[in-house]
Design a protein around this motif. Structure first.
Motif, PDB file in Angstrom:
ATOM      1  N   ILE A 290       0.811  -1.223   0.000  1.00 21.98           N
ATOM      2  CA  ILE A 290       0.000   0.000   0.000  1.00 21.98           C
ATOM      3  C   ILE A 290       0.841   1.268   0.000  1.00 21.98           C
ATOM      4  N   GLN A 291       1.744   1.391   0.960  1.00 16.36           N
ATOM      5  CA  GLN A 291       2.544   2.607   1.084  1.00 16.36           C
ATOM      6  C   GLN A 291       3.917   2.270   1.654  1.00 16.36           C
TER       7      GLN A 291
ATOM      8  N   THR B 240       1.210   8.829   5.553  1.00 16.73           N
ATOM      9  CA  THR B 240      -0.094   8.748   4.897  1.00 16.73           C
ATOM     10  C   THR B 240      -1.062   9.832   5.347  1.00 16.73           C
ATOM     11  N   ASP B 241      -0.682  10.563   6.399  1.00 21.55           N
ATOM     12  CA  ASP B 241      -1.560  11.592   6.969  1.00 21.55           C
ATOM     13  C   ASP B 241      -2.906  10.984   7.389  1.00 21.55           C
ATOM     14  N   SER B 242      -2.841   9.792   7.991  1.00 16.24           N
ATOM     15  CA  SER B 242      -4.058   9.103   8.436  1.00 16.24           C
ATOM     16  C   SER B 242      -3.795   8.425   9.775  1.00 16.24           C
ATOM     17  N   LEU B 243      -4.773   8.559  10.686  1.00 17.04           N
ATOM     18  CA  LEU B 243      -4.653   7.966  12.021  1.00 17.04           C
ATOM     19  C   LEU B 243      -5.184   6.533  12.090  1.00 17.04           C
ATOM     20  N   VAL B 244      -5.726   6.012  10.998  1.00 18.24           N
ATOM     21  CA  VAL B 244      -6.365   4.689  11.060  1.00 18.24           C
ATOM     22  C   VAL B 244      -5.389   3.582  11.441  1.00 18.24           C
TER      23      VAL B 244
ATOM     24  N   TYR C 208       7.240   3.471  16.883  1.00 15.64           N
ATOM     25  CA  TYR C 208       8.059   4.186  15.901  1.00 15.64           C
ATOM     26  C   TYR C 208       7.533   3.942  14.490  1.00 15.64           C
ATOM     27  N   LEU C 209       7.234   2.691  14.177  1.00 18.34           N
ATOM     28  CA  LEU C 209       6.747   2.339  12.843  1.00 18.34           C
ATOM     29  C   LEU C 209       5.363   2.922  12.584  1.00 18.34           C
ATOM     30  N   VAL C 210       4.472   2.818  13.563  1.00 15.70           N
ATOM     31  CA  VAL C 210       3.108   3.324  13.386  1.00 15.70           C
ATOM     32  C   VAL C 210       3.109   4.846  13.201  1.00 15.70           C
ATOM     33  N   VAL C 211       3.889   5.549  14.010  1.00 17.27           N
ATOM     34  CA  VAL C 211       3.965   7.008  13.874  1.00 17.27           C
ATOM     35  C   VAL C 211       4.532   7.384  12.503  1.00 17.27           C
ATOM     36  N   LYS C 212       5.541   6.660  12.070  1.00 12.57           N
ATOM     37  CA  LYS C 212       6.140   6.923  10.765  1.00 12.57           C
ATOM     38  C   LYS C 212       5.122   6.721   9.649  1.00 12.57           C
ATOM     39  N   LEU C 213       4.301   5.681   9.768  1.00  8.77           N
ATOM     40  CA  LEU C 213       3.273   5.412   8.767  1.00  8.77           C
ATOM     41  C   LEU C 213       2.176   6.475   8.802  1.00  8.77           C
ATOM     42  N   ILE C 214       1.789   6.891   9.983  1.00 10.71           N
ATOM     43  CA  ILE C 214       0.767   7.937  10.117  1.00 10.71           C
ATOM     44  C   ILE C 214       1.237   9.228   9.451  1.00 10.71           C
ATOM     45  N   LEU C 215       2.484   9.599   9.691  1.00 14.38           N
ATOM     46  CA  LEU C 215       3.022  10.827   9.096  1.00 14.38           C
ATOM     47  C   LEU C 215       3.118  10.706   7.575  1.00 14.38           C
TER      48      LEU C 215
END
Length: 323
Positions: free
Chosen positions: A158-159, A213-217, A204-211
Motif C-alpha cells: 500500500i505505502q 499517509t496523513d491518516s490515524l487509522v 516508531y513504525l506506526v507514527v512513521k506510517l501515520i506521518l
C-alpha cells in the motif's frame, strides 16, 4: 540468507542469556495475581533489543535516534526486571526516548504543539499498555507478529514508509522469542525489557506510517490491546483500585484464570482478533472516512470486551453456588 543468519544469532543469544539469568537469579516468582504458577526465567524479551542492535550495526548511518531510544527503554526496563524502579524514573526515560524518535521523524516541524502533546500521551500510554497486556504465555509474541505482519503488508502493498528489513528484524525476534515462550511451560517470559522494547519499535513504525499517509487509522493496528487496556483502567477506577498495582481484571486474565482456558489459546484469540481488525482496516482504508472506520472497529471490540462483566458475574454466581 541474512534472515536465517539473524535467526541463528538470536537463538544463540537467547541461550546465552538463559545462562546469565540462571546465574544471577533473574526470575519471575508467581504471586496471587499472577497467571502462571511456576518460577520462570525473566527478561527473555531482551532478544528484541539484540535484534535492533544487529539491524543498527548494518544501517548505522540513519538509525541513531531510534537505536538510542530503544536502548534507553530497554536498559531501564531490564533494571526494573531485576530491581524495581519508581514510576517517575521509568516514565521520564520513556518520555526521553519518545522525544528522540519524534525528533528523528521531524514531528516538531510537521505538526502543531497540541498534536505533539497528544502524541506523547498516546505513545507513552501505548508503551505501558503493551507492558500491562504481557501476562500469559505467547500473548506478546503472537500479538507482535500480528501487528508487525500488518505493517509489513502495508509497507509492501500500500505505502512504502520504511525499510522492509527493519520490520522483518522485529518479526524474526518475535519468532525466536515464541520458540521459548509459546509453550505450556514457558522457558522464559519477556519481562518489561521485552514488552516495552518491542512496543517502542512498533510505535516508531506506526507514527512513521501515520506521518507518511496523513491518516490515524493505523492506530487500529493496536486496537485490541488498546480497548482491553483502556477499558480495564476505567473499570478499576470505578472500583476505586490503584491502577498501578497488579491485578487480574483484563479480559485475557478472566479467560485464563477464572475460566481456565489454556494460555496459549487465549493468546492466539487475541492475535487472530487483531489480524481480523487489521485486515478490515487495510480493506476499508480510503474507502470510508477515518472516523467511520474507527467506529466500525471500536464498537464491536467494546461489545466483545463487555462480555467480561457477564463472565465475571457468571463466575461469582458459580462460586457462591459451590460455597
Amino acid at each position: 540468507m541474512q534472515y536465517i543468519i539473524l535467526g541463528i544469532f538470536l537463538m544463540i543469544t537467547m541461550l546465552l542469556y538463559f545462562k546469565v539469568a540462571e546465574k544471577y537469579n533473574i526470575i519471575d516468582k508467581p504471586n496471587q495475581r499472577s497467571s502462571h504458577t511456576e518460577i520462570t526465567l525473566r527478561g527473555g524479551g531482551i532478544i528484541f533489543w539484540f535484534s535492533a542492535l544487529f539491524y543498527f550495526l548494518q544501517h548505522v548511518q540513519n538509525n541513531y535516534f531510534f537505536f538510542t531510544g530503544i536502548t534507553l527503554v530497554s536498559l531501564v526496563s531490564f533494571w526494573d526486571d531485576i530491581k524495581s524502579l519508581s514510576t517517575k524514573i521509568r516514565i521520564s526515560i520513556h518520555f526521553l526516548a519518545i522525544t528522540l524518535i519524534f525528533y528523528d521523524l521531524e514531528m516538531f516541524n510537521l505538526v502543531p504543539i497540541w498534536v505533539i502533546i497528544i502524541a506523547y500521551i498516546l505513545a507513552i500510554g501505548l508503551i505501558n499498555t503493551y507492558n500491562f497486556m504481557d501476562g500469559i504465555n505467547g500473548i506478546t509474541g503472537l500479538y507482535t507478529l500480528a501487528v508487525m505482519g500488518s505493517l509489513l503488508y502495508v509497507n509492501t502493498k500500500i505505502q512504502l514508509f520504511t525499510d522492509g528489513s527493519f520490520i522483518k528484524y522485529g518479526i524474526i525476534a518475535s519468532l525466536v522469542f515464541l520458540f521459548f515462550n509459546y509453550r505450556k511451560k514457558a522457558k522464559c517470559f519477556a519481562g518489561d525489557v521485552g514488552s516495552i522494547a518491542i512496543a517502542f519499535w512498533i510505535i516508531y513504525l506506526v507514527v512513521k506510517l501515520i506521518l507518511k499517509t496523513d491518516s490515524l487509522v493505523w492506530l487500529l493496528f493496536l486496537a485490541v490491546y488498546g480497548v482491553d487496556a483502556i477499558c480495564t483502567i476505567i473499570h478499576r477506577l470505578f472500583l476505586k483500585q490503584n491502577i498501578f498495582e497488579a491485578h487480574r481484571l483484563h479480559l485475557y486474565q478472566i479467560l485464563s484464570n477464572e475460566y481456565k482456558i489454556q494460555h496459549r489459546l487465549v493468546a492466539l484469540y487475541y492475535a487472530l482478533t487483531q489480524i481480523a481488525v487489521s485486515v478490515f482496516v487495510i480493506y476499508f482504508y480510503q474507502k470510508v472516512q477515518d472516523i467511520v472506520l474507527f467506529a466500525m472497529i471500536l464498537i464491536p471490540l467494546l461489545i466483545i470486551y463487555s462480555l467480561k462483566f457477564y463472565l465475571l458475574n457468571k463466575n461469582d454466581l458459580r462460586l457462591n453456588h459451590d460455597s
